[in-house]
Design a protein around this motif. Structure first.
Motif: not given
Length: 300
Positions: A29-40
């Motif tokens: 509960p105290k650690e999580f991950e997420f993904a993103f694409t850098v917009v360029r």
């Protein structure tokens, strides 16, 4: 030219950015991950090409490369997070840190000037404010982790399904688990295949029944050439059987402008084709899936 003060009065406020977790919060509960694409985006300026970057994604990219990222949500304690990004086109990248005085000062100088709510501690960890959506708004989740499920998520749209499968893997067995299918697409498996090792591991352990990939920028003779909707057509009979006879749920995550509409239209086409019904009846059946909560989308 308008004055800066006038410009600020007419510009809209920057909107919050929502990201789907790509990890199961129940595991830690105290650690999580997420993904993103850098917009360029590049566009022609006056005599030279101008590079414009996404406000939030470039900020997160800078943090993940300059220091380890901490998400502070006062008054709770900070939560460490590893960020997954497509900056280099590879799989997940986890931020790392080098605890040197020079680096800490550099981080403070860089991030401290962005926002007074952004801070850097003595170890070089960067803290940014976050908030969690109200539970009443969080409709995109599995009610029954072991029920039959079809997941469709090209690009970073695959992020929440990694968390879904972690949840499924950890769920206590209560009878025979249903099938779990994942359709994932990206441009090139050598450049931007997110979480490849994770999904293949889920499949080898039986947590994921079927892992179908689609790559749009590979040679025409590549077996996975195409888009996710193309691969759906290849498994038309299985998919309709899962949804109609198997009472499965379908989750779609990713691009709203193209992919989500194409996937929706593909489902209608498959229903009409496999059940030998009219398009109108197929649309009505698909609408019933939405009404009953068996077809959920998280698109942007």
């Amino acid at each position: 030219h308008p004055s800066l003060g006038h410009l600020l009065t007419v510009l809209p406020r920057s909107k919050p950015r929502y990201y789907s977790l790509c990890s199961d919060p129940q595991r830690n509960p105290k650690e999580f991950e997420f993904a993103f694409t850098v917009v360029r985006n590049r566009r022609e300026g006056e005599g030279e090409e101008e590079l414009r970057v996404g406000v939030c994604t470039s900020f997160l990219s800078d943090i993940s490369h300059r220091g380890s990222l901490q998400l502070a949500s006062p008054p709770t304690s900070p939560m460490p997070v590893s960020t997954s990004t497509q900056v280099t086109g590879t799989a997940a990248l986890t931020a790392s840190k080098e605890n040197t005085v020079a680096r800490e000062n550099s981080l403070r100088s860089y991030f401290g000037g962005i926002n007074e709510r952004v801070s850097v501690d003595d170890s070089g960890d960067v803290y940014i404010p976050i908030f969690v959506r109200s539970p009443s708004l969080q409709k995109f989740h599995m009610s029954e982790p072991l029920a039959s499920v079809i997941m469709i998520g090209p690009g970073t749209g695959v992020a929440p399904f990694r968390g879904f499968l972690q949840q499924r893997e950890s769920a206590p067995l209560g009878g025979v688990p249903g099938e779990s299918w994942l359709f994932y697409g990206c441009r090139d498996p050598q450049l931007d295949f997110l979480f490849k090792d994770d999904f293949e591991a889920f499949q080898s352990k039986g947590t994921l029944t079927k892992f179908v990939t689609a790559f749009s920028r590979v040679a025409d003779d590549h077996p996975s050439k195409g888009y996710v909707q193309d691969k759906m057509r290849e498994y038309a009979s299985d998919l309709i059987s899962l949804m109609v006879q198997g009472n499965a749920s379908c989750f779609v995550c990713g691009d709203a402008k193209g992919m989500a509409k194409d996937v929706n239209n593909t489902w209608i086409s498959l229903l009409s084709q496999e059940l030998h019904i009219t398009e109108e009846d197929a649309i009505a059946m698909k609408s019933e899936w939405v009404t009953s909560g068996r077809y959920r989308v998280d698109v942007w």
